[in-house]
Design a protein around this motif. Structure first.
Motif, PDB file in Angstrom:
ATOM      1  N   ASP A   1       1.154   5.499   0.146  1.00 51.10           N
ATOM      2  CA  ASP A   1       1.772   5.521   1.470  1.00 51.10           C
ATOM      3  C   ASP A   1       0.747   5.270   2.572  1.00 51.10           C
ATOM      4  O   ASP A   1       1.015   4.544   3.536  1.00 51.10           O
ATOM      5  CB  ASP A   1       2.453   6.873   1.722  1.00 51.10           C
ATOM      6  CG  ASP A   1       3.744   7.048   0.939  1.00 51.10           C
ATOM      7  OD1 ASP A   1       4.369   6.028   0.598  1.00 51.10           O
ATOM      8  OD2 ASP A   1       4.117   8.208   0.680  1.00 51.10           O
ATOM      9  N   ARG A   2      -0.401   5.889   2.447  1.00 56.57           N
ATOM     10  CA  ARG A   2      -1.427   5.751   3.484  1.00 56.57           C
ATOM     11  C   ARG A   2      -1.847   4.293   3.653  1.00 56.57           C
ATOM     12  O   ARG A   2      -2.015   3.804   4.779  1.00 56.57           O
ATOM     13  CB  ARG A   2      -2.635   6.616   3.142  1.00 56.57           C
ATOM     14  CG  ARG A   2      -3.739   6.587   4.197  1.00 56.57           C
ATOM     15  CD  ARG A   2      -4.871   7.540   3.834  1.00 56.57           C
ATOM     16  NE  ARG A   2      -5.902   7.551   4.857  1.00 56.57           N
ATOM     17  CZ  ARG A   2      -6.920   6.700   4.920  1.00 56.57           C
ATOM     18  NH1 ARG A   2      -7.037   5.738   4.000  1.00 56.57           N
ATOM     19  NH2 ARG A   2      -7.832   6.778   5.883  1.00 56.57           N
ATOM     20  N   GLU A   3      -2.012   3.584   2.538  1.00 61.60           N
ATOM     21  CA  GLU A   3      -2.443   2.188   2.612  1.00 61.60           C
ATOM     22  C   GLU A   3      -1.328   1.285   3.133  1.00 61.60           C
ATOM     23  O   GLU A   3      -1.572   0.394   3.952  1.00 61.60           O
ATOM     24  CB  GLU A   3      -2.920   1.713   1.237  1.00 61.60           C
ATOM     25  CG  GLU A   3      -4.153   2.432   0.716  1.00 61.60           C
ATOM     26  CD  GLU A   3      -5.356   2.256   1.613  1.00 61.60           C
ATOM     27  OE1 GLU A   3      -5.544   1.146   2.161  1.00 61.60           O
ATOM     28  OE2 GLU A   3      -6.106   3.237   1.781  1.00 61.60           O
TER      29      GLU A   3
ATOM     30  N   GLN B   1       1.261   2.097   5.012  1.00 64.09           N
ATOM     31  CA  GLN B   1       1.625   2.406   6.386  1.00 64.09           C
ATOM     32  C   GLN B   1       0.660   1.798   7.399  1.00 64.09           C
ATOM     33  O   GLN B   1       0.982   1.688   8.587  1.00 64.09           O
ATOM     34  CB  GLN B   1       1.725   3.910   6.586  1.00 64.09           C
ATOM     35  CG  GLN B   1       3.063   4.496   6.169  1.00 64.09           C
ATOM     36  CD  GLN B   1       4.201   4.037   7.068  1.00 64.09           C
ATOM     37  OE1 GLN B   1       4.374   4.525   8.173  1.00 64.09           O
ATOM     38  NE2 GLN B   1       5.003   3.079   6.587  1.00 64.09           N
ATOM     39  N   GLU B   2      -0.516   1.399   6.957  1.00 64.53           N
ATOM     40  CA  GLU B   2      -1.413   0.668   7.851  1.00 64.53           C
ATOM     41  C   GLU B   2      -0.753  -0.602   8.377  1.00 64.53           C
ATOM     42  O   GLU B   2      -1.120  -1.119   9.443  1.00 64.53           O
ATOM     43  CB  GLU B   2      -2.707   0.303   7.111  1.00 64.53           C
ATOM     44  CG  GLU B   2      -3.675   1.455   6.942  1.00 64.53           C
ATOM     45  CD  GLU B   2      -4.278   1.886   8.267  1.00 64.53           C
ATOM     46  OE1 GLU B   2      -4.861   1.037   8.971  1.00 64.53           O
ATOM     47  OE2 GLU B   2      -4.148   3.085   8.605  1.00 64.53           O
TER      48      GLU B   2
ATOM     49  N   GLY C   1       0.898   9.790  -2.010  1.00 70.98           N
ATOM     50  CA  GLY C   1       0.363   9.821  -0.659  1.00 70.98           C
ATOM     51  C   GLY C   1      -0.715   8.787  -0.427  1.00 70.98           C
ATOM     52  O   GLY C   1      -0.866   8.271   0.692  1.00 70.98           O
ATOM     53  N   GLU C   2      -1.463   8.462  -1.472  1.00 72.02           N
ATOM     54  CA  GLU C   2      -2.509   7.443  -1.344  1.00 72.02           C
ATOM     55  C   GLU C   2      -1.898   6.061  -1.144  1.00 72.02           C
ATOM     56  O   GLU C   2      -2.397   5.257  -0.346  1.00 72.02           O
ATOM     57  CB  GLU C   2      -3.408   7.481  -2.582  1.00 72.02           C
ATOM     58  CG  GLU C   2      -4.199   8.780  -2.689  1.00 72.02           C
ATOM     59  CD  GLU C   2      -4.853   8.993  -4.042  1.00 72.02           C
ATOM     60  OE1 GLU C   2      -5.753   9.841  -4.120  1.00 72.02           O
ATOM     61  OE2 GLU C   2      -4.454   8.316  -5.027  1.00 72.02           O
TER      62      GLU C   2
ATOM     63  N   GLN D   1       6.837  12.243   4.299  1.00 71.79           N
ATOM     64  CA  GLN D   1       6.482  12.178   2.887  1.00 71.79           C
ATOM     65  C   GLN D   1       5.742  13.426   2.411  1.00 71.79           C
ATOM     66  O   GLN D   1       5.834  13.806   1.237  1.00 71.79           O
ATOM     67  CB  GLN D   1       5.631  10.933   2.626  1.00 71.79           C
ATOM     68  CG  GLN D   1       6.395   9.630   2.705  1.00 71.79           C
ATOM     69  CD  GLN D   1       7.420   9.485   1.605  1.00 71.79           C
ATOM     70  OE1 GLN D   1       8.558   9.946   1.733  1.00 71.79           O
ATOM     71  NE2 GLN D   1       7.030   8.861   0.498  1.00 71.79           N
ATOM     72  N   SER D   2       5.008  14.077   3.296  1.00 71.21           N
ATOM     73  CA  SER D   2       4.233  15.263   2.899  1.00 71.21           C
ATOM     74  C   SER D   2       4.943  16.570   3.228  1.00 71.21           C
ATOM     75  O   SER D   2       4.401  17.650   2.982  1.00 71.21           O
ATOM     76  CB  SER D   2       2.866  15.247   3.584  1.00 71.21           C
ATOM     77  OG  SER D   2       3.009  15.319   4.993  1.00 71.21           O
TER      78      SER D   2
ATOM     79  N   LEU E   1       4.486   9.324   7.328  1.00 73.64           N
ATOM     80  CA  LEU E   1       3.593  10.081   6.452  1.00 73.64           C
ATOM     81  C   LEU E   1       3.859  11.577   6.545  1.00 73.64           C
ATOM     82  O   LEU E   1       3.683  12.302   5.561  1.00 73.64           O
ATOM     83  CB  LEU E   1       2.129   9.778   6.795  1.00 73.64           C
ATOM     84  CG  LEU E   1       1.654   8.352   6.528  1.00 73.64           C
ATOM     85  CD1 LEU E   1       0.195   8.193   6.935  1.00 73.64           C
ATOM     86  CD2 LEU E   1       1.850   7.967   5.066  1.00 73.64           C
ATOM     87  N   SER E   2       4.293  12.056   7.701  1.00 70.95           N
ATOM     88  CA  SER E   2       4.650  13.466   7.846  1.00 70.95           C
ATOM     89  C   SER E   2       5.893  13.795   7.038  1.00 70.95           C
ATOM     90  O   SER E   2       5.975  14.850   6.397  1.00 70.95           O
ATOM     91  CB  SER E   2       4.871  13.796   9.326  1.00 70.95           C
ATOM     92  OG  SER E   2       5.428  15.090   9.490  1.00 70.95           O
TER      93      SER E   2
ATOM     94  N   THR F   1       3.461  14.253  -2.035  1.00 69.58           N
ATOM     95  CA  THR F   1       2.420  13.233  -1.986  1.00 69.58           C
ATOM     96  C   THR F   1       1.427  13.315  -3.128  1.00 69.58           C
ATOM     97  O   THR F   1       0.795  12.317  -3.468  1.00 69.58           O
ATOM     98  CB  THR F   1       1.650  13.302  -0.659  1.00 69.58           C
ATOM     99  OG1 THR F   1       0.946  14.547  -0.569  1.00 69.58           O
ATOM    100  CG2 THR F   1       2.575  13.162   0.524  1.00 69.58           C
TER     101      THR F   1
END
Length: 452
Positions: free
Chosen positions: A110-112, A114-115, A107-108, A299-300, A296-297, A126
């Motif tokens: 993905d967060r970066e 997806q920016e 998840g970390e 993925q989680s 992101l939704s 995640t």
């Protein structure tokens, strides 16, 4: 036990106030007591910890996210190399690449990425560790379009058993790079990964569609025919389970036994709606949560199904196709589920996975059609024996149809099962590589490939 010399990170030993917290791993059924937990801050700490392990002769467990089903990321006695502090991520949106250290969770990353509207294929939960998932192959919701996680790996930095820091890529230490992509943690401690990224999201068409468990025969037979010609953008899994108690699910359906199709479409939302429409139309579902949503939704989405601390037991296998016999077994094992937390997904493989040269990486299942993963789960020890037996019975029922097994889904099942995960030719090649980089088998707390 002596000391780990020249160590800058935190050393945690029995009796320390934080010991019981840091010795925990994701699978609550694993209860081990390492001699020292070395929370590494960088390569120098990893080399110091490995020198200590060579000197003392104790076991070495390497922990990224601690998500190993059989608990290979911890040990009794010995040393745990805890890499969770290594959280560096660097995204290059121009080259569409990302570098991520070994303590990063899915998840970390993905967060970066997806920016910038980018992603690399990486798992379904995640809080899974990026390192362990990648080294075993990496199946996830983008795999039919973009391949496994290892198919998007460009290079790694790895510390060998002797403490040497190497870079491995297609051009440098190419044989090591081949083995690392699927061979697990057998060859060293990977400290950093470089991935290829792809345009994904920020909105995708994804979610779940569910029918009552008793409709499993009809759902599986329709599903088999439907996926025969779906585009690579569509990755799906059929899951037999009891519906969880979540705010997104109507309360009257909580704990209802169901057959669920998880959908991920990595192309345009409009095309996703069109491709998935027949699934929704063939029989009225009791629950339809398949909709445009943030990547992101997606993925989680399964995070609540696999929380830390539950007791898990698993068996897995690949099959070539969903024959009538395989479907009948899946139906019967679904109807036998009697825990609100146990389940089994059947992942649809193929697509980009199958188009890769089977000799290009050490992953052994490129020609297989589907991956089963029977997961027995409870909140604690109560009822765990019964769920473990359900898993074993389910695995035995599928034995005549097994085509192999995904190494990341293996537990401690013996050398024959590890060989089955790779095939004889690949296994022999991995053994030769092990002999070169870890002849003393320092890294044996894994799906172990002993040296020649």
């Amino acid at each position: 036990m002596g000391t780990v010399e020249d160590f800058r990170g935190e050393l945690i030993q029995p009796g320390d106030p934080s010991y019981d917290e840091y010795r925990k791993v994701w699978n609550g059924s694993i209860d081990r007591r390492p001699g020292v937990i070395a929370r590494c801050t960088g390569v120098a700490d990893i080399r110091s910890a490995l020198a200590y392990a060579r000197r003392t002769g104790g076991p070495v467990a390497v922990r990224g996210g601690g998500h190993s089903f059989p608990g290979h990321s911890t040990c009794d006695g010995g040393i745990v190399l805890d890499l969770s502090l290594l959280k560096g991520i660097r995204v290059d949106p121009v080259r569409r690449t990302a570098r991520a250290q070994a303590g990063v969770l899915l998840g970390e990353l993905d967060r970066e990425t997806q920016e910038y509207g980018l992603a690399t294929p990486a798992g379904i939960v995640t809080h899974t560790g990026l390192a362990g998932l990648t080294l075993g192959g990496g199946i996830g919701w983008l795999m039919r379009k973009y391949g496994l996680t290892i198919d998007n790996l460009l290079s790694v930095d790895v510390v060998t058993a002797e403490g040497e820091l190497l870079t491995a890529s297609a051009d440098t230490n190419a044989e090591l790079f081949w083995g690392i992509r699927g061979g697990g943690g057998n060859f060293g401690v990977v400290t950093e990964f470089e991935f290829q990224l792809h345009p994904v999201g920020p909105t995708v068409y994804a979610g779940i569609v569910a029918w009552p468990m008793e409709q499993s025969p009809e759902v599986l037979r329709f599903y088999r025919d439907w996926i025969a010609d779906v585009p690579d953008e569509l990755t799906t899994a059929v899951v037999h389970r009891c519906l969880p108690s979540l705010p997104t699910i109507p309360s009257e359906l909580h704990a209802r036994p169901a057959v669920v199709v998880v959908v991920s479409y990595s192309g345009s939302v409009e095309n996703g709606e069109r491709v998935v429409a027949p699934l929704k139309a063939f029989a009225p579902p009791m629950l339809d949560l398949c909709t445009p949503r943030p990547f992101l939704s997606l993925q989680s989405m399964l995070d609540p199904t696999f929380p830390h601390g539950r007791w898990y037991y698993t068996r897995a296998c690949d099959v070539d196709e969903l024959t009538d016999e395989v479907i009948d077994i899946a139906v019967e094992r679904g109807l036998a589920i009697d825990s609100p937390y146990s389940l089994f997904p059947i992942f649809h493989l193929g697509g980009a996975i199958a188009r890769m040269d089977p000799d290009s990486t050490a992953y052994g299942g490129r020609s297989h059609g589907h991956a089963f993963n029977f997961v027995g789960a409870t909140l604690g020890p109560d009822g765990f024996d019964a769920q473990r037996e359900w898993v074993r019975e389910s695995s035995r029922a599928l034995e005549p149809h097994q085509a192999g097994v995904y190494v990341n889904f293996l537990t401690d099942e013996g050398s024959d099962r590890i060989r089955a995960a790779y095939g004889a030719t690949t296994y022999d090649r991995l053994q030769a590589l092990k002999q070169k980089y870890d002849p003393g088998n320092l890294f044996h707390l894994n799906q172990n490939i002993p040296p020649n």
